[in-house]
Design a protein around this motif. Structure first.
Motif, PDB file in Angstrom:
ATOM      1  N   GLU A  61     -35.376  -3.294  15.999  1.00 32.46           N
ATOM      2  CA  GLU A  61     -36.081  -3.709  14.885  1.00 32.46           C
ATOM      3  C   GLU A  61     -35.349  -2.603  13.759  1.00 32.46           C
ATOM      4  O   GLU A  61     -35.201  -2.403  13.124  1.00 32.46           O
ATOM      5  CB  GLU A  61     -37.597  -3.502  15.054  1.00 32.46           C
ATOM      6  N   SER A  62     -35.161  -1.680  14.342  1.00 32.12           N
ATOM      7  CA  SER A  62     -34.635   0.018  13.625  1.00 32.12           C
ATOM      8  C   SER A  62     -33.723  -0.880  13.303  1.00 32.12           C
ATOM      9  O   SER A  62     -33.027   0.027  11.699  1.00 32.12           O
ATOM     10  CB  SER A  62     -34.068   1.196  14.299  1.00 32.12           C
ATOM     11  N   ALA A  63     -32.575  -1.549  13.778  1.00 26.63           N
ATOM     12  CA  ALA A  63     -31.125  -1.225  13.310  1.00 26.63           C
ATOM     13  C   ALA A  63     -31.196  -2.909  12.521  1.00 26.63           C
ATOM     14  O   ALA A  63     -30.668  -2.459  11.292  1.00 26.63           O
ATOM     15  CB  ALA A  63     -30.217  -2.575  14.101  1.00 26.63           C
ATOM     16  N   ARG A  64     -32.408  -3.549  12.252  1.00 32.25           N
ATOM     17  CA  ARG A  64     -32.488  -4.464  12.022  1.00 32.25           C
ATOM     18  C   ARG A  64     -33.168  -4.145   9.996  1.00 32.25           C
ATOM     19  O   ARG A  64     -32.090  -4.507   9.237  1.00 32.25           O
ATOM     20  CB  ARG A  64     -34.211  -6.319  12.203  1.00 32.25           C
ATOM     21  N   VAL A  65     -33.566  -3.402  10.218  1.00 34.78           N
ATOM     22  CA  VAL A  65     -34.534  -2.782   9.084  1.00 34.78           C
ATOM     23  C   VAL A  65     -32.888  -1.871   8.415  1.00 34.78           C
ATOM     24  O   VAL A  65     -32.742  -2.305   7.005  1.00 34.78           O
ATOM     25  CB  VAL A  65     -35.459  -1.632   9.295  1.00 34.78           C
ATOM     26  N   ARG A  66     -31.950  -1.475   9.146  1.00 39.74           N
ATOM     27  CA  ARG A  66     -31.323  -0.699   8.662  1.00 39.74           C
ATOM     28  C   ARG A  66     -29.541  -1.497   8.092  1.00 39.74           C
ATOM     29  O   ARG A  66     -29.531  -1.337   6.718  1.00 39.74           O
ATOM     30  CB  ARG A  66     -30.288   0.093   9.521  1.00 39.74           C
ATOM     31  N   ARG A  67     -29.710  -2.382   8.375  1.00 39.82           N
ATOM     32  CA  ARG A  67     -28.935  -3.637   7.846  1.00 39.82           C
ATOM     33  C   ARG A  67     -29.901  -4.775   6.595  1.00 39.82           C
ATOM     34  O   ARG A  67     -28.396  -4.477   5.657  1.00 39.82           O
ATOM     35  CB  ARG A  67     -28.882  -4.931   9.111  1.00 39.82           C
ATOM     36  N   ALA A  89     -34.175  10.433  14.245  1.00 39.06           N
ATOM     37  CA  ALA A  89     -33.512   8.926  14.296  1.00 39.06           C
ATOM     38  C   ALA A  89     -35.110   9.239  14.012  1.00 39.06           C
ATOM     39  O   ALA A  89     -34.271   7.366  12.036  1.00 39.06           O
ATOM     40  CB  ALA A  89     -32.850   8.139  14.893  1.00 39.06           C
ATOM     41  N   LEU A  90     -36.145   8.722  13.645  1.00 37.44           N
ATOM     42  CA  LEU A  90     -36.881   7.569  12.848  1.00 37.44           C
ATOM     43  C   LEU A  90     -37.152   8.699  12.173  1.00 37.44           C
ATOM     44  O   LEU A  90     -37.710   7.898  10.962  1.00 37.44           O
ATOM     45  CB  LEU A  90     -38.333   7.882  13.902  1.00 37.44           C
ATOM     46  N   SER A  91     -37.165   9.837  11.527  1.00 35.63           N
ATOM     47  CA  SER A  91     -36.884  10.823  10.625  1.00 35.63           C
ATOM     48  C   SER A  91     -35.969   9.635   9.594  1.00 35.63           C
ATOM     49  O   SER A  91     -36.857   9.764   7.508  1.00 35.63           O
ATOM     50  CB  SER A  91     -37.626  12.034  10.714  1.00 35.63           C
ATOM     51  N   ALA A  92     -35.338   9.845   9.767  1.00 31.13           N
ATOM     52  CA  ALA A  92     -34.329   9.302   8.375  1.00 31.13           C
ATOM     53  C   ALA A  92     -34.032   8.553   8.613  1.00 31.13           C
ATOM     54  O   ALA A  92     -33.862   7.805   7.517  1.00 31.13           O
ATOM     55  CB  ALA A  92     -32.793   9.592   9.484  1.00 31.13           C
ATOM     56  N   LEU A  93     -34.564   7.142   9.229  1.00 29.58           N
ATOM     57  CA  LEU A  93     -34.660   5.618   8.935  1.00 29.58           C
ATOM     58  C   LEU A  93     -36.199   5.602   8.413  1.00 29.58           C
ATOM     59  O   LEU A  93     -35.802   5.154   7.170  1.00 29.58           O
ATOM     60  CB  LEU A  93     -35.018   4.915   9.921  1.00 29.58           C
ATOM     61  N   VAL A 106     -48.335  -4.510   5.214  1.00 35.56           N
ATOM     62  CA  VAL A 106     -46.781  -4.447   4.757  1.00 35.56           C
ATOM     63  C   VAL A 106     -46.225  -5.622   4.801  1.00 35.56           C
ATOM     64  O   VAL A 106     -46.708  -6.217   5.804  1.00 35.56           O
ATOM     65  CB  VAL A 106     -46.227  -3.022   5.556  1.00 35.56           C
ATOM     66  N   ASP A 107     -44.757  -5.779   4.823  1.00 36.87           N
ATOM     67  CA  ASP A 107     -43.893  -6.681   4.854  1.00 36.87           C
ATOM     68  C   ASP A 107     -43.941  -6.906   6.229  1.00 36.87           C
ATOM     69  O   ASP A 107     -43.162  -6.002   6.625  1.00 36.87           O
ATOM     70  CB  ASP A 107     -42.173  -6.655   4.184  1.00 36.87           C
ATOM     71  N   PRO A 108     -42.987  -8.102   6.468  1.00 33.67           N
ATOM     72  CA  PRO A 108     -42.885  -8.507   8.028  1.00 33.67           C
ATOM     73  C   PRO A 108     -41.648  -7.758   8.582  1.00 33.67           C
ATOM     74  O   PRO A 108     -41.918  -6.991   9.487  1.00 33.67           O
ATOM     75  CB  PRO A 108     -42.307  -9.772   8.106  1.00 33.67           C
ATOM     76  N   PRO A 109     -40.719  -7.044   8.060  1.00 31.27           N
ATOM     77  CA  PRO A 109     -39.753  -6.115   8.556  1.00 31.27           C
ATOM     78  C   PRO A 109     -40.110  -4.338   9.036  1.00 31.27           C
ATOM     79  O   PRO A 109     -40.255  -4.009   9.753  1.00 31.27           O
ATOM     80  CB  PRO A 109     -38.216  -6.136   7.488  1.00 31.27           C
ATOM     81  N   VAL A 110     -41.325  -4.671   8.149  1.00 31.34           N
ATOM     82  CA  VAL A 110     -41.694  -2.706   7.950  1.00 31.34           C
ATOM     83  C   VAL A 110     -42.997  -2.974   9.177  1.00 31.34           C
ATOM     84  O   VAL A 110     -43.075  -2.494  10.606  1.00 31.34           O
ATOM     85  CB  VAL A 110     -42.459  -2.821   6.810  1.00 31.34           C
ATOM     86  N   THR A 111     -43.786  -4.461   9.307  1.00 29.92           N
ATOM     87  CA  THR A 111     -44.578  -4.779  10.491  1.00 29.92           C
ATOM     88  C   THR A 111     -44.103  -4.221  12.220  1.00 29.92           C
ATOM     89  O   THR A 111     -44.555  -4.062  12.924  1.00 29.92           O
ATOM     90  CB  THR A 111     -45.173  -6.125  10.227  1.00 29.92           C
TER      91      THR A 111
END
Length: 249
Positions: A31-37, A151-155, A100-105
């Motif tokens: 999910e972190s990769a998806r949000v970044r993309r 890395a979570l802080s950066a995201l 929140v939106d699905p990507p953040v959920t």
């Protein structure tokens, strides 16, 4: 035209967010990769509610440890674990608020799963009816949890940051996911401090409480299907009460 749902990958994408760890980080990697993309391609712009939730979690992620003149090793470890527990609790609060939106959920759910060992540590809920998610036989892996923080802080900083006006605030369509749970689902309430209530979900058609349940969700609506064939989304369960019992896939 309705956008095509983005497929929910079955295999996590490689990403430096989650180093080898004893924590359940498969969903977090994906999910972190998806949000970044989505952010990098401009396919999605977080809403104000997304940014608000991300900012609240970011505050916990970046919180400094207390300054103590004389602290024992045990006190220092407790302070470190308490910071991770506060990250988890902030994440669960915003996950179950359904704002929140699905990507953040999906991202919040993955963070909550990864930090689940801190659900009851170092300060467990004070009542017998409080939620339990598995049995921990040892102290949580403090160093492994802390390894996720940079890395979570950066995201989450990226989620809070302003985004180009060309980005669309509409979240991308998401494909439903499905999972199975062989046991019970419990709904927990907290009517007062240190007071918890709990009830077991029962199929509205046959009254079964033991499953196995088929869970289907699009990160907005979550449905439970009973072996008798009945399907309901009117179960009253918070997303975390379902998600945190499922395997990390």
């Amino acid at each position: 035209m309705t956008p095509e749902p983005e497929p929910h990958p079955a295999v996590p994408e490689p990403h430096p967010l989650t180093p080898p760890s004893p924590l359940p980080t498969r969903a977090l990697t994906r999910e972190s990769a998806r949000v970044r993309r989505l952010l990098a391609t401009g396919a999605w712009c977080p809403s104000a509610a997304d940014a608000h939730a991300a900012a609240a979690v970011l505050t916990r992620l970046t919180a400094p440890l207390p300054s103590r003149r004389a602290a024992s090793v045990r006190t220092i470890v407790t302070d470190r674990d308490r910071r991770l527990q506060r990250v988890l609790r902030a994440t669960l609060h915003h996950l179950d608020a359904h704002a929140v939106d699905p990507p953040v959920t999906a991202l919040l759910a993955a963070v909550a799963r990864a930090l689940l060992p801190w659900h009851a540590a170092p300060k467990p809920p004070a009542a017998a009816a409080a939620p339990r998610y598995g049995e921990l036989s040892a102290a949580p892996p403090t160093a492994a949890g802390e390894a996720l923080l940079p890395a979570l802080s950066a995201l989450f900083t990226e989620l809070v940051a302003p985004h180009p006006p060309t980005s669309t605030p509409r979240p991308p369509a998401t494909a439903p996911w499905q999972a199975h749970h062989p046991g019970r689902f419990r709904h927990y309430g907290r009517p007062a401090p240190d007071v918890w209530t709990a009830r077991t979900f029962a199929c509205p058609a046959c009254g079964d409480t033991d499953g196995p349940w088929t869970v289907t969700s699009d990160w907005r609506l979550t449905s439970l299907r009973c072996p008798c064939g009945a399907t309901t989304h009117d179960h009253g369960l918070a997303l975390s009460e379902i998600w945190l019992l499922l395997p990390d896939e």
